[in-house]
Design an enzyme around this catalytic site. Structure first.
Site, mmCIF file in Angstrom:
data_model
loop_
_atom_site.group_PDB
_atom_site.id
_atom_site.type_symbol
_atom_site.label_atom_id
_atom_site.label_comp_id
_atom_site.label_asym_id
_atom_site.label_seq_id
_atom_site.Cartn_x
_atom_site.Cartn_y
_atom_site.Cartn_z
ATOM 1 N N GLY A 63 0.870 -1.177 0.000
ATOM 2 C CA GLY A 63 0.000 0.000 0.000
ATOM 3 C C GLY A 63 0.900 1.218 0.000
ATOM 4 O O GLY A 63 1.568 1.506 0.999
ATOM 5 N N GLY A 109 -0.048 4.330 -0.539
ATOM 6 C CA GLY A 109 -0.860 5.545 -0.421
ATOM 7 C C GLY A 109 -0.253 6.509 0.584
ATOM 8 O O GLY A 109 0.971 6.555 0.759
ATOM 9 N N GLY A 123 1.491 4.585 3.574
ATOM 10 C CA GLY A 123 2.587 3.744 3.077
ATOM 11 C C GLY A 123 3.760 4.589 2.593
ATOM 12 O O GLY A 123 4.920 4.371 2.992
ATOM 13 N N ASP A 159 1.871 -1.484 -4.620
ATOM 14 C CA ASP A 159 0.485 -0.991 -4.673
ATOM 15 C C ASP A 159 -0.181 -1.567 -5.915
ATOM 16 O O ASP A 159 0.499 -1.955 -6.867
ATOM 17 C CB ASP A 159 0.458 0.545 -4.730
ATOM 18 C CG ASP A 159 -0.872 1.121 -4.252
ATOM 19 O OD1 ASP A 159 -0.930 1.648 -3.120
ATOM 20 O OD2 ASP A 159 -1.873 1.040 -5.020
ATOM 21 N N ARG A 218 -10.728 5.938 6.201
ATOM 22 C CA ARG A 218 -12.074 6.395 6.573
ATOM 23 C C ARG A 218 -12.470 7.660 5.826
ATOM 24 O O ARG A 218 -11.627 8.453 5.439
ATOM 25 C CB ARG A 218 -12.103 6.738 8.064
ATOM 26 C CG ARG A 218 -12.173 5.547 8.929
ATOM 27 C CD ARG A 218 -12.619 5.956 10.319
ATOM 28 N NE ARG A 218 -11.549 6.498 11.145
ATOM 29 C CZ ARG A 218 -11.756 7.072 12.329
ATOM 30 N NH1 ARG A 218 -12.992 7.212 12.790
ATOM 31 N NH2 ARG A 218 -10.748 7.516 13.052
ATOM 32 N N ARG A 257 -13.900 3.167 12.133
ATOM 33 C CA ARG A 257 -12.862 2.283 11.598
ATOM 34 C C ARG A 257 -13.477 0.921 11.245
ATOM 35 O O ARG A 257 -13.079 0.286 10.277
ATOM 36 C CB ARG A 257 -11.741 2.111 12.609
ATOM 37 C CG ARG A 257 -10.947 3.394 12.849
ATOM 38 C CD ARG A 257 -9.833 3.187 13.856
ATOM 39 N NE ARG A 257 -9.077 4.410 14.089
ATOM 40 C CZ ARG A 257 -9.360 5.288 15.052
ATOM 41 N NH1 ARG A 257 -10.391 5.098 15.848
ATOM 42 N NH2 ARG A 257 -8.608 6.369 15.214
ATOM 43 N N ASN A 311 -11.456 -4.102 3.622
ATOM 44 C CA ASN A 311 -10.044 -4.227 3.969
ATOM 45 C C ASN A 311 -9.627 -5.657 4.325
ATOM 46 O O ASN A 311 -8.463 -6.029 4.150
ATOM 47 C CB ASN A 311 -9.680 -3.245 5.090
ATOM 48 C CG ASN A 311 -9.613 -1.812 4.569
ATOM 49 O OD1 ASN A 311 -9.683 -1.590 3.355
ATOM 50 N ND2 ASN A 311 -9.492 -0.847 5.449
ATOM 51 N N ASN A 358 -6.864 -0.341 8.977
ATOM 52 C CA ASN A 358 -7.988 -0.408 9.915
ATOM 53 C C ASN A 358 -9.125 -1.295 9.405
ATOM 54 O O ASN A 358 -9.227 -1.476 8.192
ATOM 55 C CB ASN A 358 -8.527 1.017 10.139
ATOM 56 C CG ASN A 358 -7.745 1.738 11.213
ATOM 57 O OD1 ASN A 358 -7.523 1.193 12.284
ATOM 58 N ND2 ASN A 358 -7.315 2.949 10.909
ATOM 59 N N HIS A 370 -8.052 0.075 19.121
ATOM 60 C CA HIS A 370 -7.829 1.326 18.388
ATOM 61 C C HIS A 370 -9.170 1.837 17.860
ATOM 62 O O HIS A 370 -9.460 1.805 16.680
ATOM 63 C CB HIS A 370 -6.855 1.057 17.232
ATOM 64 C CG HIS A 370 -6.452 2.290 16.481
ATOM 65 N ND1 HIS A 370 -6.015 3.433 17.092
ATOM 66 C CD2 HIS A 370 -6.419 2.540 15.152
ATOM 67 C CE1 HIS A 370 -5.724 4.339 16.166
ATOM 68 N NE2 HIS A 370 -5.977 3.823 14.987
HETATM 69 N N1 APR Z 1 -2.624 -4.319 -2.712
HETATM 70 C C1 APR Z 1 -1.805 -3.261 -2.565
HETATM 71 N N2 APR Z 1 -2.264 -2.014 -2.382
HETATM 72 C C2 APR Z 1 -3.586 -1.822 -2.340
HETATM 73 C C3 APR Z 1 -4.504 -2.882 -2.497
HETATM 74 C C4 APR Z 1 -3.972 -4.185 -2.677
HETATM 75 N N3 APR Z 1 -4.753 -5.244 -2.831
HETATM 76 N N4 APR Z 1 -5.752 -2.363 -2.418
HETATM 77 C C5 APR Z 1 -5.627 -1.044 -2.212
HETATM 78 N N5 APR Z 1 -4.323 -0.701 -2.184
HETATM 79 C C6 APR Z 1 -3.706 0.599 -2.020
HETATM 80 C C7 APR Z 1 -4.476 1.737 -2.687
HETATM 81 O O1 APR Z 1 -4.253 1.744 -4.095
HETATM 82 C C8 APR Z 1 -3.881 2.941 -2.000
HETATM 83 O O2 APR Z 1 -2.789 3.490 -2.701
HETATM 84 O O3 APR Z 1 -3.684 0.991 -0.654
HETATM 85 C C9 APR Z 1 -3.400 2.387 -0.644
HETATM 86 C C10 APR Z 1 -4.068 3.020 0.543
HETATM 87 O O4 APR Z 1 -3.673 4.325 0.574
HETATM 88 P P1 APR Z 1 -4.639 5.547 0.928
HETATM 89 O O5 APR Z 1 -5.920 5.401 0.174
HETATM 90 O O6 APR Z 1 -3.870 6.801 0.774
HETATM 91 O O7 APR Z 1 -4.991 5.277 2.456
HETATM 92 P P2 APR Z 1 -4.066 5.537 3.734
HETATM 93 O O8 APR Z 1 -4.369 6.871 4.300
HETATM 94 O O9 APR Z 1 -2.664 5.194 3.431
HETATM 95 O O10 APR Z 1 -4.674 4.475 4.752
HETATM 96 C C11 APR Z 1 -4.504 3.087 4.523
HETATM 97 O O11 APR Z 1 -4.228 2.643 6.869
HETATM 98 O O12 APR Z 1 -4.417 4.048 8.698
HETATM 99 C C12 APR Z 1 -5.056 3.089 7.915
HETATM 100 O O13 APR Z 1 -7.416 3.622 8.093
HETATM 101 C C13 APR Z 1 -6.298 3.617 7.245
HETATM 102 O O14 APR Z 1 -7.121 1.494 6.531
HETATM 103 C C14 APR Z 1 -6.460 2.652 6.112
HETATM 104 C C15 APR Z 1 -5.009 2.328 5.732
#
Ligand code: APR
Length: 311
Positions: free
Chosen positions: A8, A10, A13, A32, A81, A87, A94, A119, A174
């Site tokens: 991940g 995002g 990450g 990702d 979220r 959460r 997730n 989460n 959490h």
């Molecule tokens: N494999 C790899 N990456 C994935 C997959 C997958 N199967 N599915 C989704 N993703 C990636 C998305 O493409 C995205 O880039 O996970 C990333 C999540 O990043 P954000 O949307 O920016 O979310 P973020 O704020 O990083 O939060 C991620 O962490 O703190 C927790 O509640 C939050 O559950 C959430 C997680």
């Protein structure tokens, strides 16, 4: 050089990669599902290394092959979220993502230690442990360092004391029922219960419990990422440097505090073996009641997971 793969790429990450690269403790791989995105972020971060003077290899990928032989896998993949969501609302989406990330990464890195950030945290850590079949030492959830850091920041704002003098212990799940232990939290050894008037301390406890939601409401899209990712980086560093650092994290309960077969926020010792030890406090009656309430909420989400996923 050690190797850390972050699943991940995002907000949390990529920011975890940023904090880790600054520390120069491991080569980094970002994975990702979005094509080009982890490669782009990895290259951008790599191009910052000459400026900050760190020799770290950083790469991005859309599959798990590049994660081979990682020492640590950090799972942040999944949905964050939106305003109005809890959460727990993220559970079904997730669970699928985290379950796959856990089993696929293990094939390439059978010796890795897992840090879970997605989460609903306690339940996603439980899922990771069940799906991988790893011993509890090797699956740790990030949550307590973040919740405690929020409380430390609010105490610093209220008192003007350096954050370095403020130790807070926020345990439990959490979620909104988390347990800020005001008696054990202290400023240079003085309990917060003595240091602060009750009304000020109550306000800090309430703000801590809703700390994640406060950020979600301000951002309007996405959730907090600087502090959660800083917590992740601290955990990874403690593990790789075998620091035996004592911090609040989500760990698998095997009788501690009377809890069984669930993840819950407790104070743990982190070192090269992962979650090396749980430090159990003697709780007073009020604290015990808060623990029980929080544990009941976490158990409910674990039960919802068990209805969704077969282990
Ligand atoms: N494999 C790899 N990456 C994935 C997959 C997958 N199967 N599915 C989704 N993703 C990636 C998305 O493409 C995205 O880039 O996970 C990333 C999540 O990043 P954000 O949307 O920016 O979310 P973020 O704020 O990083 O939060 C991620 O962490 O703190 C927790 O509640 C939050 O559950 C959430 C997680």
């Amino acid at each position: 050089m050690n190797k850390i793969s972050i699943i991940g790429a995002g907000m949390t990450g990529a920011t975890t990669a940023h904090w880790l690269a600054e520390r120069e403790i491991a080569d980094l791989v970002l994975v990702d599902v979005l094509e080009g995105m982890p490669q782009g972020k990895a290259l951008d971060l790599l191009e910052a290394m000459p400026i900050i003077g760190r020799d770290v290899r950083i790469s991005g990928a859309n599959d798990y092959t590049e994660t081979k032989d990682s020492d640590i896998i950090i799972i942040t993949a999944g949905l964050p979220r939106k305003p109005g969501m809890s959460r727990d609302d993220l559970l079904s989406a997730n669970a699928e993502i985290v379950g796959t990330a856990a089993t696929e990464t293990l094939k390439h890195s059978p010796d890795a230690i897992y840090i879970v950030l997605t989460n609903p945290l306690d339940t996603m850590a439980y899922l990771t442990m069940k799906k991988t079949g790893l011993p509890r030492e090797r699956v740790i959830g990030q949550a307590g360092i973040l919740d405690s850091a929020r409380m430390r920041a609010f105490v610093a704002m209220e008192t003007g004391v350096s954050v370095e003098n403020i130790d807070c212990y926020v345990l439990g799940g959490h979620g909104d029922e988390m347990v800020p232990l005001t008696r054990l939290s202290n400023i240079a050894g003085v309990s917060l219960k003595e240091y602060l008037p009750a009304d000020k301390l109550d306000a800090i406890v309430i703000r801590t419990r809703k700390g994640g939601g406060e950020i979600v409401n301000l951002l309007k899209s996405g959730s907090a990422f600087y502090a959660p990712s800083a917590a992740c980086a601290q955990m990874a560093e403690a593990i790789l440097k075998d620091k035996h650092l004592i911090v609040p994290c989500a760990a698998y309960m095997d009788g501690e505090y009377g809890l069984e077969d669930m993840f819950f926020g407790v104070t743990v010792m982190l070192g090269r073996a992962g979650m090396e030890k749980i430090i159990e406090y003697k709780l007073d009656e009020d604290e015990k009641a808060m623990f029980d309430k929080s544990a009941a909420a976490v158990k409910e989400t674990h039960e919802a997971l068990k209805n969704l996923v077969k282990f």
